[in-house]
Motif scaffolding. Structure first.
Motif, PDB file in Angstrom:
ATOM      1  N   GLY A 252       0.791  -1.220   0.000  1.00  0.00           N
ATOM      2  CA  GLY A 252       0.000   0.000   0.000  1.00  0.00           C
ATOM      3  C   GLY A 252       0.820   1.265   0.000  1.00  0.00           C
TER       4      GLY A 252
ATOM      5  N   ARG B 273       1.893   1.799  -3.559  1.00  0.00           N
ATOM      6  CA  ARG B 273       0.691   2.161  -4.325  1.00  0.00           C
ATOM      7  C   ARG B 273       0.298   3.612  -4.086  1.00  0.00           C
ATOM      8  N   ASP B 274       0.255   4.009  -2.832  1.00  0.00           N
ATOM      9  CA  ASP B 274      -0.182   5.368  -2.514  1.00  0.00           C
ATOM     10  C   ASP B 274       0.838   6.406  -2.953  1.00  0.00           C
TER      11      ASP B 274
ATOM     12  N   LYS C  63      -0.568   9.856  -2.878  1.00  0.00           N
ATOM     13  CA  LYS C  63      -1.252   9.830  -1.590  1.00  0.00           C
ATOM     14  C   LYS C  63      -0.270   9.299  -0.556  1.00  0.00           C
TER      15      LYS C  63
ATOM     16  N   SER D  51       2.085   8.152   2.493  1.00  0.00           N
ATOM     17  CA  SER D  51       1.841   7.688   3.853  1.00  0.00           C
ATOM     18  C   SER D  51       3.170   7.666   4.601  1.00  0.00           C
TER      19      SER D  51
ATOM     20  N   ASN E  13      -1.366  -4.029  -5.016  1.00  0.00           N
ATOM     21  CA  ASN E  13      -0.668  -4.130  -3.728  1.00  0.00           C
ATOM     22  C   ASN E  13       0.584  -4.987  -3.826  1.00  0.00           C
TER      23      ASN E  13
ATOM     24  N   ARG F 243     -12.524   3.527  -2.254  1.00  0.00           N
ATOM     25  CA  ARG F 243     -11.592   4.526  -1.731  1.00  0.00           C
ATOM     26  C   ARG F 243     -10.794   5.183  -2.850  1.00  0.00           C
ATOM     27  N   LEU F 244     -10.327   4.368  -3.805  1.00  0.00           N
ATOM     28  CA  LEU F 244      -9.464   4.873  -4.864  1.00  0.00           C
ATOM     29  C   LEU F 244     -10.232   5.357  -6.088  1.00  0.00           C
TER      30      LEU F 244
END
Length: 887
Positions: A489, A492-493, A498, A500, A595, A648-649
């Motif tokens: 994740g 991916r983000d 996005k 993290s 993922n 969410r995405l």
């Protein structure tokens, strides 16, 4: 006037594109270039009357207002053409590196420009004559190598098929794609062949030839280049021909995505695309141009892939004393197609055991036979520095689908294959490379094309201190030769912008040993679990100072390090069993392709993006794609995770994945209630839970949890109202910063009959505290319904004050702020709950009352009087008490 132009030395794609553009814009004149390729000239000579081309010698100077430029971005010189006064539209299949601000562009990454125009012809509903279709098919076939070049797309094939339907003559296509060389071209061919130099660049075989053209040479060089390329099959070819007036013509061709010949052509003032390019260098000597080409070669050639780039560390082996039955059980457990076999005493590699051999032995009831008797004996290995081509050769010659990888001299490694910083003897087994690894490398798009700069992305997305810490960890892992990764994740983000700061790292090797090395160098504390191969590095402010970070704001207090692992399921819906594995196996166990992305971090590998399973492609296309066909059977809770990620995405669940989800729904019955509840809680903690819950209902997930568990339309309104209420500081304070998970859950349950609510909570193993709150919600909603019209504030407060804020907020979202009950809840939360009498128990004792229940009753009466407006100050309260006592 509108004219349709293309480049000099026009090939079939250029001329076919001109004609197709003329069909689309019949007012435009397709003006041929001064020079066209010999096969094009012969075709036009034979079929001239079938087309409306204008020869440059027949062109009369006219005022040109518009130009359509096909198969090139360079505007040729034409009488009457003033570039600054002309509207230019470009139609091309090459990327435009420096677009003209005033021009318009239609660029499609297909194999031929003709394809783009054929699609327009189809869309316009136009039909073609046999000769027109043949010319256009020649354009596609010539630029796609008869649909065999790697640049060929499905669109090219579809366009070619349509042209055949329109009557294109394949015999004519074959004839004009393969015309014999002229006498002067044969002389040039022989000179170039004699002058061939083979140059190794990044492990690739590149051909360079530089010659003077035969006296009076007027032919085209491209046809000669095609013949030479087909005869010698280099990865890349650069032909330099000295023409008259000290002009040098470059013709470059590539047989590989790893050699981009356009890089050198552009550097010399020309153009083209990665597989075919050309340039004319004016007033330069041949030797000087050749020297420049040789200097530029490294820029055009992508180095050959090495085993180290695709291998897996942490290879699992079998001792030669293991039985066939034991081998079969391991293959079924992990899904491997083969195992290297080692000597049980020395650990030396002695052969390879394949699934086929095991299956045959098992069919003959030989499960007790040692694997040494059915394995392929021998020592077939590669080293990390060997080329992938060497791996391919060995697989073909030896018939091995997996090739063990052994350490270089002095390379770190360990007997179990996981790199852990210990010195290894040269030849020690450290990993494996499989047929799948090679196929993935050969079939993936060019790795550098559009590849994001992950170093830059991490540096830009994170606080400087965090990025500095990652670099320090990278240095330590690199020094220990221990592959280290960000996975899942977080990657991916990052790619979705996005970022993290929840940092976890996966180690191929000994995670605990790496973290202890970090503690030794930078301080901090370590919490480790040897059984699971995990370690947590606790980062105090002193650690950040030692790292060199000026400001540790926005940084994590700890970083988790996990040893790469694999997992297997003994039965559907059960929790998996986990064992140590490689990064590839670690990623293979994950749920969805998006993922499975990883960023390698150790040493010189910092910033390398790993994509074994097409995660980046699905990320770009906005797809949620499951990794394995049995993934939802192994773990049905992935159904809920798929929906959560999709919403969410803003992505879409891929068609086959949706089919697998539907087929696996019955297996949810075997999943324990608390696991399903946890996934629902995660969904309700999302910023926008409403679309997730609606999608779960649409897919039949809710009904599968319990037949009576439906999604009712009023609940959507309640969720929307709650979302607005959560932005209100009054209710934010009331929830004390906690998540609104319960409120969403209670709103979901509220419209259902009480018996269904209880049954659902039984299925989901809901906690006792949550059940009590659900009962309170039902009670409160009933109380609000039964309050008499015009109820006094004290009556309302008496019913509301016994409930916590989460229960009140649930009721408010259910009934709405505008309703009478909603207004009462709002007034209670904002005003009435803060009302207190001026007098307290001590004051009543001072007034002569004796301790006891009477004091409580009197204080309750004072509060009601305050709320209802009977009293407004302390004096009035004292008067009320005195009247009650004397009355």
């Amino acid at each position: 006037m509108l004219i349709i132009l293309t480049h000099e030395n026009a090939d079939f794609d250029a001329v076919a594109s001109q004609h197709a553009a003329h069909r689309l814009y019949p007012e435009g004149a397709p003006l041929l270039s001064w020079r066209v390729n010999r096969n094009v000239h012969q075709f036009l000579t034979l079929y001239w009357d079938a087309f409306a081309f204008v020869r440059p010698g027949d062109w009369q100077r006219r005022r040109i207002e518009r130009v359509i430029l096909v198969d090139t971005t360079s505007l040729p010189s034409v009488r009457g053409l003033r570039p600054d006064k002309t509207q230019v539209k470009v139609i091309d299949h090459h990327e435009v590196s420096q677009p003209e601000p005033s021009w318009t562009y239609q660029v499609g990454l297909v194999g031929a420009t003709t394809t783009l125009l054929v699609e327009k012809l189809q869309a316009a509903g136009l039909s073609l004559s046999c000769n027109e279709a043949t010319l256009l098919l020649l354009g596609i076939h010539e630029d796609t190598g008869s649909l065999l070049y790697d640049t060929t797309t499905a669109r090219d094939v579809q366009a070619a098929a349509w042209l055949v339907e329109q009557g294109a003559q394949l015999a004519v296509v074959r004839r004009f794609l393969n015309i014999p060389l002229s006498d002067e071209q044969r002389v040039l061919y022989e000179r170039l062949q004699a002058a061939v130099e083979w140059v190794k660049v990044g492990g690739r075989s590149v051909l360079v030839a530089a010659v003077e053209a035969p006296a009076g040479f007027e032919g085209e060089i491209s046809a000669v280049a095609h013949r030479l390329r087909d005869a010698l099959t280099p990865d890349g070819m650069f032909l330099l021909v000295q023409l008259k007036h000290n002009h040098v013509q470059l013709v470059a061709r590539s047989n590989s995505d790893n050699v981009d010949v356009s890089v050198i052509a552009r550097a010399l003032g020309g153009g083209g695309h990665s597989r075919a390019a050309a340039a004319t260098v004016m007033d330069r000597e041949l030797a000087g141009v050749r020297a420049q080409v040789m200097e530029l070669l490294p820029q055009a050639v992508r180095p050959m892939a090495r085993v180290a780039e695709i291998m897996s560390y942490g290879v699992q082996t079998l001792p030669d004393t293991a039985t066939v039955g034991e081998a079969a059980a391991r293959m079924q457990r992990f899904g491997h197609e083969g195992y290297p076999v080692v000597d049980a005493t020395s650990g030396r590699l002695v052969g390879l055991l394949t699934r086929r051999a095991v299956d045959r032995a098992m069919s003959h009831k030989l499960e007790r036979m040692p694997v040494s008797q059915v394995m392929r004996a021998g020592l077939v290995t590669v080293r990390p520095s060997d080329s992938v081509e060497q791996v391919q050769r060995l697989m073909i010659e030896e018939g091995w689908g997996q090739i063990p990888v052994v350490a270089e001299s002095g390379q770190a490694g360990s007997p179990d294959g996981g790199p852990n910083g210990e010195e290894a003897t040269a030849g020690r087994l450290i990993g494996i490379v499989t047929r799948t690894d090679v196929i993935n490398l050969l079939t993936e798009p060019a790795r550098s094309a559009g590849q994001p700069d992950m170093r830059q992305l991490m540096a830009r997305s994170w606080p400087p201190a965090l990025w500095q810490m990652v670099q320090k960890v990278s240095e330590v892992a690199g020094a220990m030769e221990m592959p280290l990764y960000f996975v899942g994740g977080l990657v991916r983000d990052l790619l979705l912008d996005k970022p993290s700061t929840d940092i976890d790292m996966v180690v191929e090797g000994d995670a605990i040993r790496l973290v202890r090395a970090l503690r030794k160098q930078y301080g901090g504390e370590v919490r480790s679990h040897a059984r699971f191969g995990t370690a947590k590095w606790l980062l105090s402010p002193a650690v950040w100072q030692t790292i060199g970070a000026a400001d540790s704001m926005g940084t994590p207090q700890s970083v988790d390090f996990v040893t790469a692992r694999t997992e297997f399921y003994n039965q559907p819906s059960a929790l998996p069993e986990v064992e140590r594995g490689s990064i590839k196996l670690d990623l293979h166990r994950r749920d969805f392709t998006i993922n499975t992305l990883a960023i390698r971090l150790d040493g010189a590998h910092l910033g390398e993006l790993l994509d074994f399973y097409g995660g980046r492609r699905d990320l770009e296309q906005g797809l949620i794609r499951v990794l394995h066909s049995l993934s939802f059977i192994d773990d049905p809770t992935r159904i809920l995770r798929a929906v959560r990620l999709e919403q969410r995405l803003g992505f879409r669940i891929e068609t086959r994945t949706a089919e697998l989800m539907a087929a696996a729904l019955p297996v949810l019955d075997r999943v324990t209630g608390d696991r399903i509840r946890h996934e629902i809680e995660f969904a309700l903690e999302e910023a926008e839970p409403l679309p997730i819950m609606e999608r779960l209902a649409e897919l039949g997930v809710m009904a599968r949890i319990h037949p009576g568990l439906a999604w009712q339309e009023p609940v959507a309104g309640s969720f929307t109202r709650l979302r607005r209420l959560l932005d209100d500081p009054v209710w934010q304070e009331a929830l004390a910063g906690g998540p609104p998970t319960f409120v969403y859950f209670a709103l979901w349950m509220a419209p259902l009959p009480a018996e269904v609510q209880e049954a659902v909570m039984d299925r989901l193993k809901v906690r006792r505290s949550t059940r009590d709150d659900m009962t309170a919600v039902r009670t409160l909603l009933h109380d609000l319904e039964t309050l008499p019209a015009g109820a006094r504030p004290s009556q309302v407060v008496k019913r509301l004050r016994q409930h916590p804020a989460r229960v009140l907020l649930t009721a408010l979202a259910a009934v709405g702020q505008a309703s009478p009950a909603g207004q009462q809840i709002e007034r209670y939360q904002r005003e009435w709950r803060q009302v207190r009498p001026a007098l307290d128990g001590n004051d009543l004792l001072a007034m002569g009352l004796k301790p006891g229940p009477e004091i409580g009753r009197l204080l309750e009466r004072l509060l009601a009087a305050r709320l209802d407006g009977e009293v407004a100050d302390e004096a009035a309260e004292r008067g009320l008490i005195e009247s009650l006592l004397t009355g």
